[in-house]
Every structure is written in structure tokens, then in C-alpha cells.
Design a protein around this motif. Structure first.
Motif, mmCIF file in Angstrom:
data_model
loop_
_atom_site.group_PDB
_atom_site.id
_atom_site.type_symbol
_atom_site.label_atom_id
_atom_site.label_comp_id
_atom_site.label_asym_id
_atom_site.label_seq_id
_atom_site.Cartn_x
_atom_site.Cartn_y
_atom_site.Cartn_z
ATOM 1 N N GLY A 1 -51.095 18.234 26.593
ATOM 2 C CA GLY A 1 -52.069 18.157 27.670
ATOM 3 C C GLY A 1 -53.298 19.004 27.392
ATOM 4 N N LEU A 2 -53.103 20.183 26.785
ATOM 5 C CA LEU A 2 -54.222 21.071 26.471
ATOM 6 C C LEU A 2 -55.193 20.395 25.508
ATOM 7 N N THR A 3 -54.654 19.695 24.522
ATOM 8 C CA THR A 3 -55.499 18.985 23.561
ATOM 9 C C THR A 3 -56.363 17.943 24.257
ATOM 10 N N TYR A 4 -55.764 17.188 25.171
ATOM 11 C CA TYR A 4 -56.516 16.160 25.894
ATOM 12 C C TYR A 4 -57.577 16.772 26.811
ATOM 13 N N VAL A 5 -57.278 17.921 27.387
ATOM 14 C CA VAL A 5 -58.255 18.597 28.250
ATOM 15 C C VAL A 5 -59.491 18.990 27.430
ATOM 16 N N ILE A 6 -59.263 19.570 26.265
ATOM 17 C CA ILE A 6 -60.382 19.988 25.414
ATOM 18 C C ILE A 6 -61.183 18.784 24.942
ATOM 19 N N SER B 1 -47.665 21.192 18.834
ATOM 20 C CA SER B 1 -48.060 22.582 19.051
ATOM 21 C C SER B 1 -49.042 23.057 17.987
ATOM 22 N N ILE B 2 -48.840 22.628 16.739
ATOM 23 C CA ILE B 2 -49.751 23.012 15.665
ATOM 24 C C ILE B 2 -51.101 22.338 15.856
ATOM 25 N N VAL B 3 -51.077 21.051 16.229
ATOM 26 C CA VAL B 3 -52.328 20.336 16.499
ATOM 27 C C VAL B 3 -53.096 21.027 17.626
ATOM 28 N N ALA B 4 -52.395 21.397 18.695
ATOM 29 C CA ALA B 4 -53.027 22.065 19.830
ATOM 30 C C ALA B 4 -53.651 23.389 19.407
ATOM 31 N N ALA B 5 -52.959 24.148 18.555
ATOM 32 C CA ALA B 5 -53.483 25.434 18.090
ATOM 33 C C ALA B 5 -54.755 25.240 17.271
ATOM 34 N N ILE B 6 -54.770 24.211 16.419
ATOM 35 C CA ILE B 6 -55.957 23.923 15.617
ATOM 36 C C ILE B 6 -57.124 23.518 16.515
ATOM 37 N N VAL B 7 -56.839 22.665 17.504
ATOM 38 C CA VAL B 7 -57.871 22.199 18.426
ATOM 39 C C VAL B 7 -58.460 23.369 19.206
ATOM 40 N N VAL B 8 -57.614 24.244 19.715
ATOM 41 C CA VAL B 8 -58.084 25.408 20.471
ATOM 42 C C VAL B 8 -58.959 26.301 19.601
ATOM 43 N N PHE B 9 -58.537 26.525 18.363
ATOM 44 C CA PHE B 9 -59.291 27.406 17.473
ATOM 45 C C PHE B 9 -60.674 26.834 17.162
ATOM 46 N N ILE B 10 -60.745 25.552 16.820
ATOM 47 C CA ILE B 10 -62.036 24.930 16.507
ATOM 48 C C ILE B 10 -62.936 24.922 17.744
#
Length: 213
Positions: A9-14, A61-70
Motif C-alpha cells: 500500500g505504501l508503494t501505491y501511495v507514493i 518489502s524490498i520494493v517498498a524500501a527502494i521506492v521510499v528511498f528514491i
């Protein structure tokens, strides 16, 4: 577009925030913001499309971490001026990147040993993960120096002080990651870190033929 499904969900929000900002920026003629929003959106999606080409499956979870960092680095840092508003923003991002690269280095070494916990001493694998992360950090600082000298940019901010501060944070983050990897190999319970490693292993079993959970 099927590859974009099933993310957190976090990835979609970003992605939604970036898309809305992109459309608003285009509508109001704020072209620099539109460019950064588009670039950030594209980069956050790159791992999802790149991983299959490398024959790797990435956990959500790894995808979400990468998305948050970028997102934090490009959009929040450059568009929202977090680098200026928050003195600790650059330090936090360097720590996050070092920690992430250290864990990536650990997984890479673990792949080389096909998931065998006992192929090498735990401290040695942790040290290799540490060295991997620090090396990437050093290469990045060299890149910043080259860009400043070649194009007259100011990526190094205060020069030597900024570079050394970044490297110190990189070393600390890489050290935490290396220690975490070593503890995992020793069977220490590490909560979400252990779960992340084992999820990656489960999705990529062909690389871990000797793994025993």
C-alpha cells in the motif's frame, strides 16, 4: 503493467502522490518539478521491471524500501527542499543507503555460497557485506567530486567536511548491516530482518540450493 500489481500500500501511495504532482506541475507550467516527479516515478518502477531481466524476484518489502528511498532522495529532498529544511536529512539517507547496500551485499555473498550458512565464518560474510556497502559509498563520493569539478555543481556542499561526514555515516550503516548479516547466520532472532532475508530466499530458491531455514 501486470508487474506493478501486488505491491504494498505504501508503494501505491507514493506512486499516487508522484502522479498527482506530475499532472499538477504540467498544468501549472512548473516544468522542473514535473521533470523531477516523472524521473522519480520512473526510477521507483525500474527495479520491478529490471528484476525479471536479472532472473530475480523481489519481495514487496524490498520494493517498498527502494521506492521510499528514491522518493525521499529526489522528490522530498529536491522538490520539497528537505535537504535545506532538515539538517539531518542527508545524514539519514546516507545511513539508510549504507544499511540497504550492506544487506544487498550480504544477500549477494549468500547467493555465491548457495545459501550455505556454514560455507564461511559468519563474521567473514558480514565483513564482505560491510566492504561492499562502503565501496559503493566511496564510489558515490568520487562521483560527487567528479560532477562538482566537471560541471561546477555543489553536490559535496561543504567539501571535505561533507564528504567525510557522509563516509562516516556510510561506515556506521554498513557496519550495522554486516553485523546483522553475521547474527542472522548465527541463528539469532532478528525479527523483520530475518523475515526479509527468508522471504527473498523463498522467492529465489534456485540461488539457494543449500539453504536450510
Amino acid at each position: 503493467m501486470n508487474r506493478l500489481r501486488g505491491q504494498s500500500g505504501l508503494t501505491y501511495v507514493i506512486w499516487s502522490v508522484l502522479t498527482v504532482e506530475l499532472l499538477l506541475s504540467v498544468a501549472t507550467g512548473r516544468w522542473p518539478v514535473a521533470f523531477v516527479s516523472l524521473a522519480t516515478l520512473a526510477l521507483t518502477m525500474t527495479p520491478i521491471f529490471l528484476a525479471p531481466r536479472l532472473n530475480i524476484r523481489l519481495p514487496r518489502s524490498i520494493v517498498a524500501a527502494i521506492v521510499v528511498f528514491i522518493f525521499a532522495t529526489l522528490f522530498l529532498g529536491e522538490v520539497m527542499d528537505f535537504y535545506i529544511r532538515l539538517w539531518w536529512w542527508d545524514i539519514a539517507l546516507h545511513g539508510m543507503s549504507a544499511l540497504g547496500l550492506g544487506l544487498a551485499g550480504f544477500l549477494l555473498v549468500f547467493i555465491l555460497f548457495e545459501g550455505d550458512r556454514y560455507a564461511a565464518p559468519a563474521w567473514a560474510i558480514g565483513l564482505l557485506a560491510f566492504c561492499f556497502a562502503v565501496t559503493i559509498g566511496v564510489i558515490w563520493e568520487v562521483f560527487e567530486f567528479a560532477m562538482d569539478q566537471t560541471f561546477g555543481l555543489n553536490m559535496q556542499k561543504s567539501g571535505l567536511v561533507d564528504t567525510m561526514g557522509d563516509l562516516i555515516v556510510d561506515i556506521i550503516g554498513a557496519g550495522v548491516a554486516g553485523l546483522t548479516g553475521a547474527l542472522y547466520l548465527r541463528g539469532k532472532a532478528l525479527g523483520s530482518v530475518s523475515a526479509l532475508v527468508e522471504e527473498f530466499v523463498d522467492l529465489n530458491r534456485r540461488f539457494f540450493r543449500r539453504f536450510k531455514g
